[in-house]
Design a protein around this motif. Sequence first.
Motif, PDB file in Angstrom:
ATOM      1  N   UNK A 574       0.840  -1.213   0.000  1.00 21.21           N
ATOM      2  CA  UNK A 574       0.000   0.000   0.000  1.00 21.21           C
ATOM      3  C   UNK A 574       0.864   1.248   0.000  1.00 21.21           C
ATOM      4  N   UNK A 575       0.245   2.361  -0.402  1.00 20.25           N
ATOM      5  CA  UNK A 575       0.968   3.633  -0.396  1.00 20.25           C
ATOM      6  C   UNK A 575       1.383   3.981   1.037  1.00 20.25           C
ATOM      7  N   UNK A 576       2.484   4.734   1.129  1.00 20.86           N
ATOM      8  CA  UNK A 576       2.921   5.219   2.431  1.00 20.86           C
ATOM      9  C   UNK A 576       3.757   4.244   3.205  1.00 20.86           C
ATOM     10  N   UNK A 577       4.299   3.188   2.551  1.00 17.75           N
ATOM     11  CA  UNK A 577       5.183   2.248   3.212  1.00 17.75           C
ATOM     12  C   UNK A 577       6.600   2.441   2.670  1.00 17.75           C
ATOM     13  N   UNK A 578       7.551   2.683   3.564  1.00 16.57           N
ATOM     14  CA  UNK A 578       8.950   2.860   3.151  1.00 16.57           C
ATOM     15  C   UNK A 578       9.839   2.180   4.187  1.00 16.57           C
ATOM     16  N   UNK A 579      11.110   1.972   3.818  1.00 17.73           N
ATOM     17  CA  UNK A 579      12.034   1.272   4.708  1.00 17.73           C
ATOM     18  C   UNK A 579      13.354   2.033   4.788  1.00 17.73           C
ATOM     19  N   UNK A 580      14.003   1.898   5.944  1.00 19.04           N
ATOM     20  CA  UNK A 580      15.318   2.515   6.105  1.00 19.04           C
ATOM     21  C   UNK A 580      16.314   1.483   6.600  1.00 19.04           C
ATOM     22  N   UNK A 581      17.595   1.757   6.271  1.00 14.40           N
ATOM     23  CA  UNK A 581      18.692   0.946   6.804  1.00 14.40           C
ATOM     24  C   UNK A 581      19.227   1.702   8.012  1.00 14.40           C
ATOM     25  N   UNK A 582      19.108   1.107   9.229  1.00 10.34           N
ATOM     26  CA  UNK A 582      19.460   1.836  10.456  1.00 10.34           C
ATOM     27  C   UNK A 582      20.945   2.191  10.528  1.00 10.34           C
ATOM     28  N   UNK A 583      21.261   3.143  11.365  1.00  7.55           N
ATOM     29  CA  UNK A 583      22.623   3.660  11.495  1.00  7.55           C
ATOM     30  C   UNK A 583      23.593   2.591  11.960  1.00  7.55           C
ATOM     31  N   UNK A 584      23.147   1.691  12.868  1.00  3.77           N
ATOM     32  CA  UNK A 584      24.088   0.690  13.367  1.00  3.77           C
ATOM     33  C   UNK A 584      24.515  -0.276  12.265  1.00  3.77           C
ATOM     34  N   UNK A 585      23.611  -0.594  11.330  1.00  6.51           N
ATOM     35  CA  UNK A 585      23.981  -1.478  10.219  1.00  6.51           C
ATOM     36  C   UNK A 585      24.901  -0.746   9.227  1.00  6.51           C
ATOM     37  N   UNK A 586      24.670   0.554   9.063  1.00  2.00           N
ATOM     38  CA  UNK A 586      25.546   1.343   8.189  1.00  2.00           C
ATOM     39  C   UNK A 586      26.958   1.381   8.765  1.00  2.00           C
ATOM     40  N   UNK A 587      27.057   1.600  10.084  1.00  2.00           N
ATOM     41  CA  UNK A 587      28.363   1.652  10.732  1.00  2.00           C
ATOM     42  C   UNK A 587      29.071   0.311  10.631  1.00  2.00           C
ATOM     43  N   UNK A 588      28.345  -0.773  10.787  1.00  2.00           N
ATOM     44  CA  UNK A 588      28.955  -2.096  10.701  1.00  2.00           C
ATOM     45  C   UNK A 588      29.445  -2.376   9.283  1.00  2.00           C
ATOM     46  N   UNK A 589      28.707  -1.874   8.306  1.00  2.00           N
ATOM     47  CA  UNK A 589      29.082  -2.118   6.905  1.00  2.00           C
ATOM     48  C   UNK A 589      30.302  -1.305   6.494  1.00  2.00           C
ATOM     49  N   UNK A 590      30.358  -0.044   6.918  1.00  2.00           N
ATOM     50  CA  UNK A 590      31.417   0.858   6.461  1.00  2.00           C
ATOM     51  C   UNK A 590      32.512   1.071   7.492  1.00  2.00           C
ATOM     52  N   UNK A 591      32.490   0.263   8.564  1.00  2.00           N
ATOM     53  CA  UNK A 591      33.440   0.474   9.654  1.00  2.00           C
ATOM     54  C   UNK A 591      34.893   0.422   9.207  1.00  2.00           C
ATOM     55  N   UNK A 592      35.205  -0.383   8.170  1.00  2.00           N
ATOM     56  CA  UNK A 592      36.605  -0.480   7.701  1.00  2.00           C
ATOM     57  C   UNK A 592      36.980   0.689   6.805  1.00  2.00           C
ATOM     58  N   UNK A 593      35.991   1.429   6.347  1.00  2.00           N
ATOM     59  CA  UNK A 593      36.266   2.540   5.434  1.00  2.00           C
ATOM     60  C   UNK A 593      36.377   3.876   6.166  1.00  2.00           C
ATOM     61  N   UNK A 594      35.572   4.063   7.212  1.00  2.00           N
ATOM     62  CA  UNK A 594      35.563   5.354   7.893  1.00  2.00           C
ATOM     63  C   UNK A 594      34.808   5.216   9.215  1.00  2.00           C
ATOM     64  N   UNK A 595      34.977   6.209  10.063  1.00  2.00           N
ATOM     65  CA  UNK A 595      34.251   6.261  11.328  1.00  2.00           C
ATOM     66  C   UNK A 595      33.125   7.269  11.201  1.00  2.00           C
ATOM     67  N   UNK A 596      31.902   6.829  11.444  1.00  2.00           N
ATOM     68  CA  UNK A 596      30.765   7.719  11.331  1.00  2.00           C
ATOM     69  C   UNK A 596      30.658   8.584  12.585  1.00  2.00           C
TER      70      UNK A 596
END
Length: 625
Positions: A574-596
């Motif tokens: 239905x309309x009005x449904x969206x999803x986000x990737x939380x900050x902790x998963x972003x940090x875990x993914x990019x932890x070797x590249x940079x510190x958020x």
Amino acid sequence: MRHAAFLLTLCAGMLLSLAASAQERAWVQIEAQPTLTQAETRARAYAQVFPDVAGFRMTSGWYAIVLGPYSPDAGLARLAQLRSENLIPADSFIAAGQQFRQPYWPIGADPAAQPVQDFTAPSEAAPEAAPPALAPGDLPAIVETPLDGATDNAQAAPAETAPAPAETDMPAPLQPAPALPDETLAEARQSESRLTRSEREELQSALKWFGHYTAAIDGAFGPGTRASMAAWQAANGYDDTGVMTTAQRAQMLDELARIEAELGLERVTENESGIEVDLPLALVEFDAYEPPFVHYREKDDSGLRVVLISKPGDRAALNGLYDVLQTLRDVPASGDRILGERSFSISARNGDTASYSFAELSQGLVKGYMVIWNPADPALEDRAARAITAIGASFQPIGGRALDPGLVPLDDGVRRGLLAGMEVRRPTVSRSGFFVSATGDVLTTTDVLQSCSRITIDRDTDAEVAAVDEAEGLALLRPTRPLAPAHHAGFADDLGRLGREVAVAGYSYEAALPAPTLTFGSLEEVTGLSGETGLARLGLAAMPGDAGGPVIDATGAVLGMLLPGGAPEGRVLPDGVAFLRPADRISASLGTQMTLRSADRNGALSPEDLTEVAAAMTVLVSCWK
């Protein structure tokens, strides 16, 4: 009285004798050249074959190259003999010399003061080659009006010696052409000293055309001109003395004349746009005014186009033009770009299109040009390079005016869609992203990386992919030159309570709007629809362009990145449904590249401040084929 009458009779007799003597002079005119440099070069060449070469400046301003002087009969016999042996151009003729003025050859001599020569044609000469003798008073009058072309040689040849050539005929070259000896430095200085002001200016213009001279065309050979002469000499394998010999001057002017003829270069005065420039009219022709552009389309399928640019404005207008040109299909993404305080240049190319663009700001006006061609044709590549040189060397604003924006009525739709007659190059796809470092690193969605040949941040900053996590849908972009964003993301430690108000900052309509928009919603669930971790569900009406944008709370802290919309295959959400990737998963993914960076939460922001913070960190990410 008898004494006075005797003296008058004596004086009259002397004057008649002198007049008869002058009339008895005849010259074989073999060439005429428009400049002293060219005439000296040819005279020197002929002098290697004939001992009696002379040169005079004529009343027309051209320079005659002649043989003589002869008596009228001897001149006609000499003319016939040289023609029969094919040693002089076929349109050579007898000149009486009434139009001759200052001598220039031989150097330092006055050939008009030399005694007349006798000449008897060799017995083996063909009978028809010797024209009937003319009496001293029968020498034809010479009409010394230069012809269109390289010489004004055959101006009024006697009918009984040769038919008058067509105006487009060129004199036959020497057979064989005698080699031209070079001059010593002293001789070069001496021949240079006889150049007129216009001839000096002509040399400076040629030096400027070949890219060696950049100062004013004033005819003064100062240090700048000497340095440019030395540069030309060095580039052409000569000793760089800074004083060009007669042969070197002729070589440069001949090469320029050849190129001008090949391109059909003509000075165009564009009064509407306030531009004067040499254009290759053998390759292009006027098409239309579409402010701020003056279009010259390709001529006879030449493959080359020229666009003149003329508009009022300041430095912001110059920078805006720089950005706009790079959205055109005629300005490919790859190539060198230089943006300065008062001007810019863009050299762009791909396999199908190449172009060079230049514009400069002066006195509240932006003036410039574009040259566009197909780089796949080597011959066209060479002509385009020469055309760019010619246009750049001659381009100058005139009249203190710019092209009137209302000269041709164009509705807003045409202006936006065609950019005044030029096809806009658009990215394949655009999504949102946001700054995650002080040097301009950008986090975005992998949805925007679809076989891109170029990725840009905010339309004109090139970026490279520094890291990709396909499973999480995350991509880290690094600008090719460091940026200094006014604000970059501070991430929240947790998502907080359900039902809280959130907003996503993004380019909802992709590149259609110049700035991001805020779309408000709420946090509905900290897992996916099937209870997946590392995902959060939002009640928010996002659009495809918002994907990759930051999801923020009321304090401006970033909760995560908005993911592209969509549902499992065979299902429609239905309309009005969206999803986000939380900050902790972003940090875990990019932890070797940079510190958020962690967010500094100091309470809720006002709507104005929240909008300002969101806009400062959010960017448009575009993929170009």
